[in-house]
Design a protein around this motif. Structure first.
Motif, PDB file in Angstrom:
ATOM      1  N   LEU A 101       0.814  -1.219   0.000  1.00 32.63           N
ATOM      2  CA  LEU A 101       0.000   0.000   0.000  1.00 32.63           C
ATOM      3  C   LEU A 101       0.847   1.268   0.000  1.00 32.63           C
ATOM      4  O   LEU A 101       0.541   2.215  -0.716  1.00 32.63           O
ATOM      5  CB  LEU A 101      -0.955  -0.008   1.195  1.00 32.63           C
ATOM      6  CG  LEU A 101      -2.088   1.022   1.139  1.00 32.63           C
ATOM      7  CD1 LEU A 101      -2.845   0.940  -0.168  1.00 32.63           C
ATOM      8  CD2 LEU A 101      -3.024   0.836   2.287  1.00 32.63           C
ATOM      9  N   ILE A 102       1.919   1.300   0.812  1.00 32.30           N
ATOM     10  CA  ILE A 102       2.756   2.499   0.764  1.00 32.30           C
ATOM     11  C   ILE A 102       4.166   2.118   0.341  1.00 32.30           C
ATOM     12  O   ILE A 102       5.135   2.733   0.753  1.00 32.30           O
ATOM     13  CB  ILE A 102       2.766   3.269   2.104  1.00 32.30           C
ATOM     14  CG1 ILE A 102       3.088   2.326   3.267  1.00 32.30           C
ATOM     15  CG2 ILE A 102       1.465   3.959   2.353  1.00 32.30           C
ATOM     16  CD1 ILE A 102       3.317   3.052   4.579  1.00 32.30           C
ATOM     17  N   PHE A 133      -5.492  -3.607   4.264  1.00 35.12           N
ATOM     18  CA  PHE A 133      -5.228  -2.425   5.075  1.00 35.12           C
ATOM     19  C   PHE A 133      -4.531  -2.733   6.393  1.00 35.12           C
ATOM     20  O   PHE A 133      -4.096  -1.829   7.091  1.00 35.12           O
ATOM     21  CB  PHE A 133      -6.523  -1.667   5.337  1.00 35.12           C
ATOM     22  CG  PHE A 133      -7.141  -1.163   4.072  1.00 35.12           C
ATOM     23  CD1 PHE A 133      -6.485  -0.218   3.309  1.00 35.12           C
ATOM     24  CD2 PHE A 133      -8.347  -1.668   3.624  1.00 35.12           C
ATOM     25  CE1 PHE A 133      -7.034   0.243   2.136  1.00 35.12           C
ATOM     26  CE2 PHE A 133      -8.907  -1.215   2.441  1.00 35.12           C
ATOM     27  CZ  PHE A 133      -8.242  -0.266   1.693  1.00 35.12           C
ATOM     28  N   PHE A 171      -1.227  -4.700   4.527  1.00 36.10           N
ATOM     29  CA  PHE A 171      -0.705  -3.851   3.453  1.00 36.10           C
ATOM     30  C   PHE A 171      -0.553  -4.587   2.128  1.00 36.10           C
ATOM     31  O   PHE A 171       0.104  -4.100   1.230  1.00 36.10           O
ATOM     32  CB  PHE A 171       0.640  -3.228   3.819  1.00 36.10           C
ATOM     33  CG  PHE A 171       0.561  -2.247   4.961  1.00 36.10           C
ATOM     34  CD1 PHE A 171      -0.660  -1.791   5.413  1.00 36.10           C
ATOM     35  CD2 PHE A 171       1.709  -1.763   5.562  1.00 36.10           C
ATOM     36  CE1 PHE A 171      -0.741  -0.885   6.443  1.00 36.10           C
ATOM     37  CE2 PHE A 171       1.631  -0.850   6.599  1.00 36.10           C
ATOM     38  CZ  PHE A 171       0.405  -0.418   7.038  1.00 36.10           C
ATOM     39  N   THR A 183      -2.290   4.619   7.285  1.00 37.10           N
ATOM     40  CA  THR A 183      -1.700   4.041   6.086  1.00 37.10           C
ATOM     41  C   THR A 183      -2.417   4.523   4.835  1.00 37.10           C
ATOM     42  O   THR A 183      -1.786   4.876   3.837  1.00 37.10           O
ATOM     43  CB  THR A 183      -1.786   2.509   6.151  1.00 37.10           C
ATOM     44  OG1 THR A 183      -1.305   2.091   7.411  1.00 37.10           O
ATOM     45  CG2 THR A 183      -0.967   1.884   5.056  1.00 37.10           C
ATOM     46  N   GLN A 184      -3.739   4.552   4.892  1.00 34.53           N
ATOM     47  CA  GLN A 184      -4.508   5.023   3.734  1.00 34.53           C
ATOM     48  C   GLN A 184      -4.188   6.472   3.416  1.00 34.53           C
ATOM     49  O   GLN A 184      -4.036   6.838   2.262  1.00 34.53           O
ATOM     50  CB  GLN A 184      -6.004   4.868   4.008  1.00 34.53           C
ATOM     51  CG  GLN A 184      -6.523   3.487   3.702  1.00 34.53           C
ATOM     52  CD  GLN A 184      -7.905   3.263   4.291  1.00 34.53           C
ATOM     53  OE1 GLN A 184      -8.071   3.218   5.504  1.00 34.53           O
ATOM     54  NE2 GLN A 184      -8.900   3.149   3.447  1.00 34.53           N
ATOM     55  N   LEU A 227      -1.450   8.038   4.044  1.00 38.70           N
ATOM     56  CA  LEU A 227      -0.109   8.138   3.474  1.00 38.70           C
ATOM     57  C   LEU A 227      -0.106   7.661   2.027  1.00 38.70           C
ATOM     58  O   LEU A 227       0.529   8.257   1.161  1.00 38.70           O
ATOM     59  CB  LEU A 227       0.883   7.315   4.305  1.00 38.70           C
ATOM     60  CG  LEU A 227       1.138   7.812   5.728  1.00 38.70           C
ATOM     61  CD1 LEU A 227       2.099   6.889   6.454  1.00 38.70           C
ATOM     62  CD2 LEU A 227       1.671   9.242   5.727  1.00 38.70           C
ATOM     63  N   ALA A 228      -0.863   6.570   1.766  1.00 36.57           N
ATOM     64  CA  ALA A 228      -0.909   6.042   0.407  1.00 36.57           C
ATOM     65  C   ALA A 228      -1.595   7.022  -0.535  1.00 36.57           C
ATOM     66  O   ALA A 228      -1.192   7.203  -1.679  1.00 36.57           O
ATOM     67  CB  ALA A 228      -1.636   4.698   0.394  1.00 36.57           C
ATOM     68  N   ASN A 271       7.795   9.035   3.570  1.00 38.48           N
ATOM     69  CA  ASN A 271       6.486   9.583   3.921  1.00 38.48           C
ATOM     70  C   ASN A 271       6.560  10.631   5.032  1.00 38.48           C
ATOM     71  O   ASN A 271       5.571  11.293   5.314  1.00 38.48           O
ATOM     72  CB  ASN A 271       5.550   8.462   4.370  1.00 38.48           C
ATOM     73  CG  ASN A 271       5.082   7.621   3.210  1.00 38.48           C
ATOM     74  OD1 ASN A 271       4.704   8.150   2.171  1.00 38.48           O
ATOM     75  ND2 ASN A 271       5.136   6.308   3.371  1.00 38.48           N
TER      76      ASN A 271
END
Lengths: 317, 431
Positions: free
Chosen positions: A67-68, A282, A285, B82-83, B85-86, B111
């Motif tokens: 995800l990131i 989520f 990830f 996380t969302q 950041l994404a 990030n």
């Protein structure tokens, strides 16, 4: 260019065009394009919020997509991994189990309640509106209230059970008990909704059918099964499809029942496919794998809806 | 009309409509602040004790407006962050990173703003050396977080239930009951035998399991090279075996942490004891309610001190005001800020200066029978050693080991099967 409205419009445009050719062209453009313009918002919205996410999710599902982090194309590897993943099959088993446990009694109750509300009873509108109230309640509130009802030590349900002299049930610990608790939440919320839809369809059945049947000596029970139910077939199909879509996407109720965690109990007793998808995308990830679950779920909903359609047609026909 | 023309017409209409939709949505975030007004959002989980501090900061900086956003559980907080950041948008200007998830975010340092670029180097003396180091990505890497608190351990217990069971209630005497975990279990058995009406002695073995792991002071599930060693690390196995003994000896109330039964259990006295790293004090107080004020007290933990929990404040690169955000984070993590936060919600300072502050050491908590919490938690806090936590520590703990422990409590798995299941899930979580 032969539809009558266009002919009429261009006749008007000719009259105007004698004076101003530019204006006539504008008028013609208006007639031609305005309808598209008026229906465009739906298609634009659908393209942005429906089609694009669908296609994009498909694209993501072909990647090892952190995800990131990195995105690596891996083809259908996510799907092959999914079919060998026991956790996915467990989630699928739970989803289908809860779906059947919730939907069958739900539609039965809805049918019965619609039949009752279709009679001449006092305060009819009050009751008809009343059945919809659970559906208006926020699903999170439903989850919290039912989560408390089904709590092991402090829950009302166990209080009743133990005061009857039986052993308290650890609702979250067992598969069957957790399924029942969640199915109860779903039924409480959606029975009224289906009742109103079926009621609407019932009122469209011509009264003379019943009168003729009554003359022939058919009991109310026979009238219900021989006239009402067959006449409701298209509507029943609709409610079954809607319930299938909703049931296979079941998420909030089991999540809140499990204290907001995605695991669905200590051994995944009530982890549904959407919970597994959320956990994967989520919490772990693994966005690509989560997307593959999403697409598989989409396929499953199509298959289940088709099967249900066949069953309902056969049964009610 | 030909096909192409028709297609063109639809496209034009669609694009126009889209333009209208776009024009309707206003994006307030990107509006330049004409009057120098800066809006900052602080994202935390649980209660960091920042309410009074933020009010003070706004008073001292009239051009800054701070919004505190908080979700109750770390489990909900992490995916949200996380969302954000994404997506590149949505995160607060200052965000809290807990130690269990910090390492995972450290693998994507791009990030977060390198706080050294904002002049954070002069803050180093403010933090315990290991707290400072953990906020950095590698020894020479960027600094992504300023330490807030550390998780000094203690045990919180219900005096009224202890009295009912014929156990001592004075915190010194209670601490003497359990120098080690075996004595803790013995006390628990005595408590259970006294039939006080509570479901069990300790809320659940998962909290004890965490406490035991955090006493290790070296490694848990991961070694120093971020390799998963949950199956071979004797620390993990020992904590597991002690937890299993708690279950088999009937010491646990078997109430899963964060469940409805757990929250209600504080009020109803379903259990007499829970592990409390200092940040837990606020949670116990909230769950127990005003009616139980003065019934709880704080004693020492079996087996010596340990560090469970603790966070950092970071500034995501997507923040539009990194400079102002850093200033705020600096203020919140300054020694005075840490003492104030401790007073409000209990997170134990990570600043040596704050830990030495007489005002801090003199702090008592009236909800917990006026326990001298400053002294209890502050003593030894400077000698705490951090446990080496791998990238997925939190996930392995919460989604592999805790469910397995709870499954044994529920009677769904034998200890052996549960151990196998925990290891299997751990591998999956660590992937």
């Amino acid at each position: 260019m032969t539809s009558s409205s266009v002919v009429r419009a261009s006749a008007a445009a000719q009259a105007a065009g004698a004076r101003d050719p530019w204006r006539s062209r504008l008028t013609r453009a208006d007639v031609r394009f305005a309808p598209y313009f008026f229906i465009a918002p739906f298609f634009v919205m659908f393209a942005i919020f429906g089609a694009f996410p669908l296609v994009y999710t498909g694209w993501v599902s072909l990647h090892d997509w952190h995800l990131i982090g990195d995105h690596t194309f891996i083809g259908f590897a996510n799907y092959t991994a999914l079919f060998a993943d026991p956790d996915f099959w467990n989630a699928l088993k739970n989803t289908v189990g809860i779906f059947v446990l919730a939907t069958v009694p739900q539609l039965m109750m809805a049918l019965g309640m619609a039949n009752l509300l279709n009679r001449k009873i006092r305060a009819r509108t009050f009751f008809r509106m009343g059945v919809l109230i659970p559906n208006v309640t926020s699903v999170a509130a439903v989850g919290i209230v039912f989560g408390q009802l089904f709590a092991r030590d402090v829950g009302l349900v166990n209080y009743v059970i133990t005061s009857l002299g039986l052993d308290a049930v650890d609702w979250q610990a067992n598969t069957w008990s957790s399924w029942i608790a969640i199915a109860t939440m779903v039924d409480w919320r959606w029975t009224g909704y289906n009742t109103l839809i079926l009621l609407g369809a019932m009122q469209a059945i011509p009264k003379d059918l019943f009168e003729a049947a009554a003359l022939d000596g058919a009991s109310p029970w026979q009238q219900f099964w021989r006239i009402t139910v067959p006449q409701l077939r298209p509507t029943l199909v609709f409610t079954v499809i809607i319930s299938t879509i909703g049931g296979l996407q079941l998420f909030t109720e089991p999540v809140i029942f499990g204290n907001g965690r995605m695991l669905g109990g200590t051994l995944g007793q009530f982890q549904t496919v959407t919970m597994y998808m959320y956990e994967t995308a989520f919490q772990r990830f693994q966005y690509g794998y989560g997307a593959a679950i999403a697409w598989s779920l989409f396929g499953l909903i199509v298959v289940f809806s088709a099967v249900n359609l066949l069953i309902v047609r056969r049964a009610a026909g | 009309m030909s096909q192409t023309k028709r297609f063109l017409a639809v496209t034009v209409a669609a694009v126009t409509a889209m333009g209208m939709v776009g024009a309707c949505s206003k994006n307030t975030d990107t509006k330049p602040a004409a009057d120098g007004q800066v809006n900052l959002v602080v994202d935390t989980f649980g209660d960091f004790g920042y309410k009074a501090l933020v009010a003070q900061y706004q008073q001292d900086h009239p051009n800054v407006k701070v919004e505190l956003r908080s979700v109750q559980k770390l489990d909900d907080y992490k995916p949200k962050l996380t969302q954000y950041l994404a997506a590149g948008t949505g995160a607060g200007d200052v965000v809290a990173l807990e130690e269990g998830i910090l390492n995972e975010f450290k693998t994507q340092p791009q990030n977060f703003v390198n706080l050294l670029d904002q002049g954070a180097a002069d803050q180093q003396g403010n933090f315990l050396p290991w707290k400072w180091e953990l906020g950095r990505v590698g020894a020479d890497g960027p600094l992504i977080g300023l330490g807030t608190d550390v998780g000094g351990l203690a045990v919180c217990y219900r005096k009224d239930l202890f009295a009912k069971a014929g156990l001592p209630t004075d915190r010194e005497a209670v601490s003497k009951l359990w120098p080690g975990w075996d004595e803790f279990i013995t006390t628990g058995k005595k408590f259970a035998a006294a039939n006080t009406g509570a479901k069990g002695f300790v809320d659940s073995v998962t909290t004890s399991f965490s406490a035991m792991l955090s006493q290790a002071g070296d490694t848990n599930f991961y070694d120093r090279d971020n390799k998963l060693i949950a199956d071979s690390n004797p620390v993990v196995r020992q904590a597991w075996d002690t937890s299993m003994k708690m279950v088999s000896e009937g010491v646990s109330a078997k109430v899963p942490t964060w469940s409805k039964d757990w929250e209600a259990g504080f009020k109803n006295g379903s259990f007499a004891v829970t592990m409390c790293p200092s940040w837990m004090l606020g949670i116990i107080k909230t769950n127990s309610g005003a009616a139980n004020a003065g019934k709880w007290d704080v004693a020492s933990v079996p087996g010596g001190g340990g560090n469970w929990g603790g966070s950092w404040l970071a500034v995501p690169t997507q923040s539009k005001h990194p400079k102002e955000a850093y200033e705020l984070a600096k203020f919140l993590t300054a020694p005075e800020g840490q003492v104030a936060a401790f007073k409000e919600a209990g997170p134990l300072p990570s600043s040596p200066k704050a830990l030495d502050d007489p005002a801090f050491l003199a702090l008592t908590n009236d909800y917990f029978s006026n326990a001298p919490v400053g002294k209890i938690f502050g003593t030894g806090a400077k000698s705490l050693k951090p446990v080496v936590l791998g990238p997925k520590h939190q996930a392995v703990k919460e989604r592999a080991f805790e469910p397995a422990l709870q499954a044994v409590e529920q009677g769904k798995l034998t200890p052996d099967k549960a151990w196998q299941q925990a290891l299997k899930s751990a591998v999956k979580e660590a992937k």
